[in-house]
Write an enzyme that holds these catalytic residues in place. Structure first.
Site, PDB file in Angstrom:
ATOM      1  N   ASP A  12       5.470  31.184 -18.718  1.00 44.23           N
ATOM      2  CA  ASP A  12       6.920  31.088 -19.494  1.00 44.23           C
ATOM      3  C   ASP A  12       6.155  32.904 -20.681  1.00 44.23           C
ATOM      4  OD1 ASP A  12       6.219  28.330 -20.162  1.00 44.23           O
ATOM      5  OD2 ASP A  12       4.097  28.117 -20.414  1.00 44.23           O
ATOM      6  N   LYS A  15      11.638  33.754 -18.106  1.00 47.65           N
ATOM      7  CA  LYS A  15      11.954  34.873 -17.127  1.00 47.65           C
ATOM      8  C   LYS A  15      13.721  34.289 -16.709  1.00 47.65           C
ATOM      9  CE  LYS A  15       9.181  32.967 -14.496  1.00 47.65           C
ATOM     10  NZ  LYS A  15       7.723  32.584 -16.010  1.00 47.65           N
ATOM     11  N   GLY A  39      10.087  25.467 -16.286  1.00 45.01           N
ATOM     12  CA  GLY A  39      10.638  24.655 -17.415  1.00 45.01           C
ATOM     13  C   GLY A  39      11.617  26.086 -18.215  1.00 45.01           C
TER      14      GLY A  39
HETATM   15  P1  IMP Z   1       0.462  22.104 -12.650  1.00 45.10           P
HETATM   16  O1  IMP Z   1       1.941  23.390 -12.024  1.00 45.10           O
HETATM   17  O2  IMP Z   1       1.682  21.366 -13.233  1.00 45.10           O
HETATM   18  O3  IMP Z   1      -0.055  21.519 -11.568  1.00 45.10           O
HETATM   19  O4  IMP Z   1       0.252  23.166 -13.249  1.00 45.10           O
HETATM   20  C1  IMP Z   1      -1.163  23.712 -12.940  1.00 45.10           C
HETATM   21  C2  IMP Z   1      -1.288  24.746 -14.403  1.00 45.10           C
HETATM   22  O5  IMP Z   1      -0.039  25.191 -14.567  1.00 45.10           O
HETATM   23  C3  IMP Z   1      -0.967  23.959 -15.872  1.00 45.10           C
HETATM   24  O6  IMP Z   1      -2.316  24.505 -16.687  1.00 45.10           O
HETATM   25  C4  IMP Z   1      -0.294  24.256 -16.103  1.00 45.10           C
HETATM   26  O7  IMP Z   1      -0.033  24.213 -17.831  1.00 45.10           O
HETATM   27  C5  IMP Z   1      -0.065  25.301 -15.261  1.00 45.10           C
HETATM   28  N1  IMP Z   1       1.630  25.479 -15.206  1.00 45.10           N
HETATM   29  C6  IMP Z   1       3.112  24.610 -14.929  1.00 45.10           C
HETATM   30  N2  IMP Z   1       4.333  25.264 -14.500  1.00 45.10           N
HETATM   31  C7  IMP Z   1       3.684  26.218 -16.212  1.00 45.10           C
HETATM   32  C8  IMP Z   1       4.738  26.522 -16.485  1.00 45.10           C
HETATM   33  O8  IMP Z   1       6.172  26.977 -15.204  1.00 45.10           O
HETATM   34  N3  IMP Z   1       4.713  27.544 -17.548  1.00 45.10           N
HETATM   35  C9  IMP Z   1       2.864  27.555 -17.986  1.00 45.10           C
HETATM   36  N4  IMP Z   1       2.463  26.617 -17.467  1.00 45.10           N
HETATM   37  C10 IMP Z   1       2.452  26.093 -16.143  1.00 45.10           C
END
Ligand code: IMP
Length: 424
Positions: A12, A15, A39
C-alpha cells in the site's frame, strides 16, 4: 529498457499511482507475483478504478499489460476486471496472460478462510486463496492456465488429484461440507476457458521479444518487501517473493536485464493484517494519518494500521532489492502535523540499540523504536509539482530520509492526481 517498481514497506505504498504516472514512458507493464490480494486504486480525473489483478497501466491506451507466470490468477476476478476495463478503453491485443500462471481454485479460497478461522495465530490474510495456491504450486499440485487446453480427461484428473486431500481436510478437520465437487469445478473451468483463451500466451517469449526490440518494459511489484516470504516479517507475510529478484523468475526475462529498480515508500508507514509493527501509532496521530491518507484496504476495506516512517526497515528493504532510487509517496498526508518522528534504530529488550532489521517476529515485536523528531511544515504541499515550492521543513524531512535510507529520493508524490509528482 527495463524498470522494476516495488514497495519497500508492508504494501500500500501507492504503487498504482506511481505506475500509472510512469506508464506513459512504457510499452509494457508486467505483474510477476501475487494475485488478487493486491488492490490498486487509480484516479483518472475524478473517476476511481480499483484493480486486483490487471496491471494499473492498462488505463493508458498505448500500454500493453502482462500477467506473467509468477502470478496466481483468480479467473473470475480476471474476467470481471477485463469487462470493467473494456467499457472504459480498447483492450484488443493489450492484455496478455501467461499459460504457466497458476489458477486460484475455489478450494484455495475456502482453505484460506478455514485456516484463518481455525488458527489461534491468524495471519490476517486477504482471504483470496493466495497462500494455498502457492503451496500447491510448490507441492506440484497446481492447476495452470495451460491445463485448460489439455484434454478434458487430463484436466479433470488433475483437479481430482489436487482436491483429494483438501476435501478430506474440509470434512474431517475443518467441518466444512459446503464446497463445489470436482465435476462442478471442472465444468466452471471449461465455461470460462473460451473467455480466457484470447489473452493466453507464452508471455516469456512475448517479453523476451519486446526486450530484444528495445521496447520499454515496467515490472510492477505487488504487496511490499516486508511481506516477502523470505525477507519479510515471517510468518506474517504473503506467500510469494515480493522483492525485485522475483521479477526474473516470475517473468522469464534474464536477471542481467534488471538494472533499474525503483523502490516506493510512503512518507509514513502502514500495515494491514497481523504481525509486528515497531512504529505503529495507536493514538490520535495514527488516526489522523489513517483519515488524511485514506488508509483503508482497497481489497478488503480494512482500516490500515499507521505509524511513523521506519528508516531501519526501509533501508533493509532498499538493500534487499538493490534499489537505485526512491519514489516517496503521500508527503501531503503529513501537512498538518506539528512535529514528525522518524525511527532511526531499535532498542532491544536488554537495552542495546541496533540499526538493522531483526530476523524474527518475536524480536521485532519487542523492540522499542528510537526516534529523531523534526518540526512539521504545517503548510499545504498537496498538489505541489516543483521541489523548490515545497516548504523548507518538508525539504529537510525528505533530505533526512534520504540520508537514513542511503538512496536518492528522485520522485515525490503530493496528491492523488496522476501528475501530482515532483521530479528532482
Ligand atoms: P495474503 O497475501 O492474502 O495471504 O495475506 C498475507 C498478508 O499480506 C496479510 O497481512 C495481508 O494483509 C498482506 N497483504 C496481502 N496483499 C497485500 C496488499 O496488496 N497490500 C497490503 N498488504 C497485503
Amino acid at each position: 529498457m527495463i524498470y522494476t517498481i516495488l514497495g519497500l514497506q508492508w504494501g500500500d505504498e501507492g504503487k498504482a499511482k506511481v505506475i500509472d504516472y510512469l506508464a506513459k514512458d512504457f510499452d509494457y507493464v508486467v505483474r510477476f507475483q501475487g494475485g488478487a490480494n493486491a488492490g490498486h486504486t487509480v484516479w483518472v480525473g475524478n473517476k476511481k478504478f480499483v484493480f486486483h489483478l490487471i496491471p494499473s497501466g492498462i488505463l493508458n491506451k498505448l500500454v500493453k499489460v502482462v500477467i506473467a507466470n509468477g502470478v496466481v490468477v483468480d479467473l473470475d476476478e480476471f474476467i470481471k476486471e477485463v469487462e470493467l476495463i473494456s467499457s472504459e478503453t480498447n483492450i484488443k491485443d493489450r492484455i496478455f496472460l501467461s499459460n504457466k500462471a497458476h489458477i486460484v481454485m475455489p478450494y484455495h479460497k475456502l482453505m484460506d478462510k478455514a485456516r484463518e478461522n481455525k488458527s489461534s495465530k491468524a495471519i490476517g490474510t486477504t482471504l483470496r486463496g493466495i497462500g494455498p495456491a502457492y503451496a500447491d504450486k510448490a507441492d506440484r499440485l497446481g492447476i495452470r492456465i495451460a491445463d485448460l487446453f489439455i484434454s478434458p480427461e487430463e484436466l479433470k484428473e488433475k483437479i481430482a488429484r489436487a482436491f483429494e486431500v483438501k476435501e478430506f481436510l474440509f470434512r474431517n478437520y475443518y467441518n466444512i461440507y459446503d464446497y463445489p465437487s470436482v465435476n462442478q469445478m471442472f465444468d466452471e473451468l471449461l465455461k470460462i476457458k473460451d473467455k480466457i483463451e484470447p489473452f493466453v500466451s507464452d508471455t516469456e517469449r512475448l517479453l523476451q521479444k519486446a526486450h530484444k526490440d528495445r521496447k520499454n518494459i515496467l515490472f510492477e511489484g505487488a504487496q511490499g518487501s516486508l511481506l516477502d516470504v523470505d525477507f519479510g516479517t515471517y510468518p506474517f507475510v504473503t506467500s510469494s517473493n515480493t522483492i525485485a529478484a522475483s521479477a526474473f523468475t516470475g517473468s522469464g526475462i534474464g536477471a542481467s536485464s534488471f538494472a533499474n529498480i525503483i523502490g516506493i515508500a510512503k512518507a509514513y508507514i502502514t500495515r494491514v493484517g497481523e504481525g509486528p509493527f515497531p512504529t505503529e501509532l495507536k493514538d490520535e496521530t495514527g488516526e489522523l494519518l489513517r483519515k488524511a491518507g485514506n488508509e483503508f484496504g482497497a481489497t478488503t476495506g480494512r482500516p490500515r494500521r499507521c505509524g511513523w516512517f521506519d528508516a531501519v526497515a526501509t533501508r533493509y528493504s532498499a538493500n534487499i532489492n538493490g534499489v537505485m532510487e526512491i519514489f516517496l509517496t503521500k508527503l501531503d498526508v503529513l501537512d498538518s502535523l506539528e512535529s514528525i518522528s522518524v525511527c532511526t534504530g531499535y532498542k532491544l529488550d536488554g537495552g542495546k540499540t541496533i540499526d538493522y532489521f531483526p530476523s524474527t517476529v518475536e524480536t521485532i515485536a519487542k523492540v522499542k523504536p528510537v526516534y529523531t523528531k523534526v518540526e512539521g511544515w504545517k503548510e499545504k504541499t498537496f498538489g505541489i509539482r516543483e521541489y523548490n515550492k515545497l516548504p523548507v521543513n518538508a525539504k529537510k524531512y525528505i533530505e533526512l530520509l534520504e540520508i537514513l535510507i542511503g538512496k536518492k529520493i528522485s520522485y515525490i508524490s503530493t496528491g492523488y492526481e496522476r501528475d501530482d509528482v515532483i521530479v528532482r
